[in-house]
Design a protein around this motif. Structure first.
Motif, PDB file in Angstrom:
ATOM      1  N   LEU A 236       0.826  -1.205   0.000  1.00  0.00           N
ATOM      2  CA  LEU A 236       0.000   0.000   0.000  1.00  0.00           C
ATOM      3  C   LEU A 236       0.859   1.253   0.000  1.00  0.00           C
ATOM      4  O   LEU A 236       0.527   2.249  -0.644  1.00  0.00           O
ATOM      5  CB  LEU A 236      -0.926   0.000   1.223  1.00  0.00           C
ATOM      6  CG  LEU A 236      -1.827   1.221   1.401  1.00  0.00           C
ATOM      7  CD1 LEU A 236      -2.848   1.305   0.265  1.00  0.00           C
ATOM      8  CD2 LEU A 236      -2.533   1.177   2.749  1.00  0.00           C
ATOM      9  N   VAL A 237       1.981   1.200   0.698  1.00  0.00           N
ATOM     10  CA  VAL A 237       2.864   2.369   0.809  1.00  0.00           C
ATOM     11  C   VAL A 237       3.798   2.480  -0.377  1.00  0.00           C
ATOM     12  O   VAL A 237       4.069   3.583  -0.869  1.00  0.00           O
ATOM     13  CB  VAL A 237       3.668   2.291   2.125  1.00  0.00           C
ATOM     14  CG1 VAL A 237       4.681   3.430   2.208  1.00  0.00           C
ATOM     15  CG2 VAL A 237       2.738   2.329   3.327  1.00  0.00           C
ATOM     16  N   PHE A 238       4.305   1.366  -0.871  1.00  0.00           N
ATOM     17  CA  PHE A 238       5.390   1.383  -1.850  1.00  0.00           C
ATOM     18  C   PHE A 238       4.946   1.320  -3.304  1.00  0.00           C
ATOM     19  O   PHE A 238       5.759   1.560  -4.199  1.00  0.00           O
ATOM     20  CB  PHE A 238       6.351   0.214  -1.589  1.00  0.00           C
ATOM     21  CG  PHE A 238       7.018   0.266  -0.240  1.00  0.00           C
ATOM     22  CD1 PHE A 238       7.222   1.481   0.406  1.00  0.00           C
ATOM     23  CD2 PHE A 238       7.436  -0.891   0.388  1.00  0.00           C
ATOM     24  CE1 PHE A 238       7.821   1.537   1.640  1.00  0.00           C
ATOM     25  CE2 PHE A 238       8.047  -0.846   1.629  1.00  0.00           C
ATOM     26  CZ  PHE A 238       8.236   0.369   2.262  1.00  0.00           C
ATOM     27  N   THR A 239       3.696   0.971  -3.581  1.00  0.00           N
ATOM     28  CA  THR A 239       3.240   0.843  -4.967  1.00  0.00           C
ATOM     29  C   THR A 239       1.967   1.652  -5.191  1.00  0.00           C
ATOM     30  O   THR A 239       1.117   1.745  -4.303  1.00  0.00           O
ATOM     31  CB  THR A 239       2.962  -0.633  -5.322  1.00  0.00           C
ATOM     32  OG1 THR A 239       2.034  -1.185  -4.389  1.00  0.00           O
ATOM     33  CG2 THR A 239       4.241  -1.451  -5.297  1.00  0.00           C
ATOM     34  N   THR A 240       1.867   2.206  -6.397  1.00  0.00           N
ATOM     35  CA  THR A 240       0.680   2.999  -6.763  1.00  0.00           C
ATOM     36  C   THR A 240       0.128   2.630  -8.130  1.00  0.00           C
ATOM     37  O   THR A 240      -1.077   2.736  -8.353  1.00  0.00           O
ATOM     38  CB  THR A 240       1.022   4.510  -6.757  1.00  0.00           C
ATOM     39  OG1 THR A 240       2.143   4.744  -7.621  1.00  0.00           O
ATOM     40  CG2 THR A 240       1.356   4.986  -5.348  1.00  0.00           C
ATOM     41  N   SER A 241       0.971   2.210  -9.069  1.00  0.00           N
ATOM     42  CA  SER A 241       0.498   1.887 -10.413  1.00  0.00           C
ATOM     43  C   SER A 241      -0.311   0.597 -10.398  1.00  0.00           C
ATOM     44  O   SER A 241       0.004  -0.350  -9.667  1.00  0.00           O
ATOM     45  CB  SER A 241       1.672   1.733 -11.381  1.00  0.00           C
ATOM     46  OG  SER A 241       2.391   2.951 -11.480  1.00  0.00           O
ATOM     47  N   THR A 242      -1.337   0.566 -11.229  1.00  0.00           N
ATOM     48  CA  THR A 242      -2.220  -0.594 -11.273  1.00  0.00           C
ATOM     49  C   THR A 242      -1.475  -1.854 -11.683  1.00  0.00           C
ATOM     50  O   THR A 242      -1.731  -2.938 -11.151  1.00  0.00           O
ATOM     51  CB  THR A 242      -3.374  -0.334 -12.254  1.00  0.00           C
ATOM     52  OG1 THR A 242      -4.086   0.833 -11.835  1.00  0.00           O
ATOM     53  CG2 THR A 242      -4.324  -1.513 -12.296  1.00  0.00           C
ATOM     54  N   ASP A 243      -0.538  -1.742 -12.597  1.00  0.00           N
ATOM     55  CA  ASP A 243       0.158  -2.929 -13.086  1.00  0.00           C
ATOM     56  C   ASP A 243       1.204  -3.454 -12.104  1.00  0.00           C
ATOM     57  O   ASP A 243       1.819  -4.484 -12.355  1.00  0.00           O
ATOM     58  CB  ASP A 243       0.819  -2.624 -14.433  1.00  0.00           C
ATOM     59  CG  ASP A 243       1.865  -1.526 -14.324  1.00  0.00           C
ATOM     60  OD1 ASP A 243       1.763  -0.683 -13.399  1.00  0.00           O
ATOM     61  OD2 ASP A 243       2.790  -1.489 -15.159  1.00  0.00           O
ATOM     62  N   GLN A 244       1.420  -2.758 -10.980  1.00  0.00           N
ATOM     63  CA  GLN A 244       2.391  -3.189  -9.987  1.00  0.00           C
ATOM     64  C   GLN A 244       1.739  -3.618  -8.670  1.00  0.00           C
ATOM     65  O   GLN A 244       2.431  -4.080  -7.769  1.00  0.00           O
ATOM     66  CB  GLN A 244       3.386  -2.059  -9.693  1.00  0.00           C
ATOM     67  CG  GLN A 244       4.193  -1.604 -10.890  1.00  0.00           C
ATOM     68  CD  GLN A 244       5.106  -2.678 -11.430  1.00  0.00           C
ATOM     69  OE1 GLN A 244       5.773  -3.392 -10.684  1.00  0.00           O
ATOM     70  NE2 GLN A 244       5.136  -2.825 -12.756  1.00  0.00           N
ATOM     71  N   LEU A 245       0.431  -3.474  -8.556  1.00  0.00           N
ATOM     72  CA  LEU A 245      -0.246  -3.779  -7.305  1.00  0.00           C
ATOM     73  C   LEU A 245      -0.363  -5.284  -7.096  1.00  0.00           C
ATOM     74  O   LEU A 245      -0.410  -6.064  -8.047  1.00  0.00           O
ATOM     75  CB  LEU A 245      -1.641  -3.159  -7.294  1.00  0.00           C
ATOM     76  CG  LEU A 245      -1.724  -1.625  -7.302  1.00  0.00           C
ATOM     77  CD1 LEU A 245      -3.171  -1.178  -7.344  1.00  0.00           C
ATOM     78  CD2 LEU A 245      -1.016  -1.043  -6.084  1.00  0.00           C
ATOM     79  N   VAL A 246      -0.413  -5.668  -5.829  1.00  0.00           N
ATOM     80  CA  VAL A 246      -0.655  -7.061  -5.459  1.00  0.00           C
ATOM     81  C   VAL A 246      -2.105  -7.202  -5.003  1.00  0.00           C
ATOM     82  O   VAL A 246      -2.813  -6.210  -4.831  1.00  0.00           O
ATOM     83  CB  VAL A 246       0.330  -7.530  -4.369  1.00  0.00           C
ATOM     84  CG1 VAL A 246       1.749  -7.547  -4.896  1.00  0.00           C
ATOM     85  CG2 VAL A 246       0.233  -6.635  -3.131  1.00  0.00           C
ATOM     86  N   LEU A 247      -2.530  -8.431  -4.768  1.00  0.00           N
ATOM     87  CA  LEU A 247      -3.945  -8.712  -4.538  1.00  0.00           C
ATOM     88  C   LEU A 247      -4.585  -7.918  -3.390  1.00  0.00           C
ATOM     89  O   LEU A 247      -5.626  -7.278  -3.607  1.00  0.00           O
ATOM     90  CB  LEU A 247      -4.135 -10.209  -4.281  1.00  0.00           C
ATOM     91  CG  LEU A 247      -4.429 -11.078  -5.494  1.00  0.00           C
ATOM     92  CD1 LEU A 247      -4.517 -12.537  -5.081  1.00  0.00           C
ATOM     93  CD2 LEU A 247      -5.726 -10.651  -6.157  1.00  0.00           C
ATOM     94  N   PRO A 248      -4.038  -7.930  -2.171  1.00  0.00           N
ATOM     95  CA  PRO A 248      -4.739  -7.237  -1.078  1.00  0.00           C
ATOM     96  C   PRO A 248      -4.983  -5.768  -1.352  1.00  0.00           C
ATOM     97  O   PRO A 248      -6.067  -5.245  -1.070  1.00  0.00           O
ATOM     98  CB  PRO A 248      -3.805  -7.442   0.125  1.00  0.00           C
ATOM     99  CG  PRO A 248      -3.033  -8.680  -0.209  1.00  0.00           C
ATOM    100  CD  PRO A 248      -2.833  -8.617  -1.691  1.00  0.00           C
TER     101      PRO A 248
END
Length: 299
Positions: A236-248
């Motif tokens: 939640l803190v380290f990623t923002t782009s949709t293509d880099q997000l994980v499931l939770p």
């Protein structure tokens, strides 16, 4: 007089046996009562997820109907919409990549560290082992700020590879502690005999300790997998782009828009996201329990 005394002894013994049987029966009844209460309490959330994922949006929004059963027919529209109209499969792929990488890194580091601390005794090894476990007790809500600076310095912000870097801070300490307990429980005569026969420390680890400590390895692997798969704060803190997000994080940020909650797809995503850990636990639960209990008691 003697006859009455002798007949009284079997009477007392039978009375005691009947009392013991009644006590055991009541203990068994209470055990089943609490077991049923426990099962209902912990199975209610997944049951609610399944029911909600199979309802239509109209029925979910209709407050007059009960949330605990389906009144207007089963629908799989949420499953179709989640897979076809959202980036759920991308989130799933990212989570799988991160989890596999973290599990591999965690097990390599933990096994080597536990072997050196548990068998290759040296000055300060006990204090170092305790310090490694104590780092597990530091909450990730305190660690994410310094880790954010490290990830930003390495130019890994907004990349799931940053998760591969920071997740081991959560998994390595506990897995190392479990493996130390398992390695310490193995008789010292085994590695001494192997060394006398000319085996190196690495050969002793791979040919003796790892096969013997297989339940501990499985327990540590499952723990690392679960933590990596379900981690929420760091991505939640380290990623923002949709293509880099994980499931939770992807499920929450995509399906919650303002004050609008798409409960049907949220529950569907949570259900599908929980499937891999559930399958692993279903097949390896005995090894997981054996590994945790043995590692904890022998450490």
């Amino acid at each position: 007089m003697t006859t009455s005394a002798t007949t009284a002894v079997p009477s007392v013994a039978s009375h005691r046996r009947a009392s013991v049987k009644r006590s055991r029966r009541w203990a068994l009844i209470l055990s089943y009562v609490f077991l049923v209460m426990f099962a209902v309490f912990f199975l209610a959330p997944p049951y609610y997820m399944i029911v909600t994922s199979l309802k239509s949006n109209a029925e979910v929004a209709h407050m007059a109907t009960s949330p605990w059963w389906i009144a207007k027919g089963v629908t799989f529209e949420h499953f179709r919409a989640l897979i076809e109209d959202t980036d759920f499969l991308i989130y799933f792929k990212n989570t799988a990549i991160v989890t596999v990488c973290v599990v591999v890194i965690t097990m390599v580091v933990s096994v080597l560290a536990a072997y050196s601390l548990g068998r290759m005794k040296f000055w300060g090894s006990g204090v170092l082992a305790t310090g490694i476990f104590l780092t597990y007790l530091v909450p990730d809500s305190l660690l994410f700020i310094p880790l954010f600076q490290i990830v930003r310095g390495l130019d890994l912000l907004n990349s799931y590879w940053g998760m591969v870097l920071v997740y081991p801070t959560l998994t390595v300490p506990f897995c190392t502690w479990i493996m130390i307990g398992y390695f310490a429980s193995i008789p010292k005569e085994l590695d001494e005999a192997a060394i006398i026969d000319g085996a190196s420390w690495l050969q002793t680890l791979t040919r003796i300790f790892i096969p013997v400590a297989l339940p501990g390895l499985i327990a540590a692997t499952i723990f690392a997998f679960t933590v990596s798969w379900a981690q929420f704060l760091y991505p939640l803190v380290f990623t923002t782009s949709t293509d880099q997000l994980v499931l939770p994080v992807g499920i929450i940020t995509t399906l919650i828009k303002g004050d609008v909650f798409n409960w049907g797809q949220i529950m569907t995503g949570a259900l599908l996201g929980a499937a891999p850990p559930l399958i692993i636990y279903a097949f390896l639960m005995d090894y997981y329990i054996a590994g945790l209990t043995a590692g904890a008691t022998k450490g």
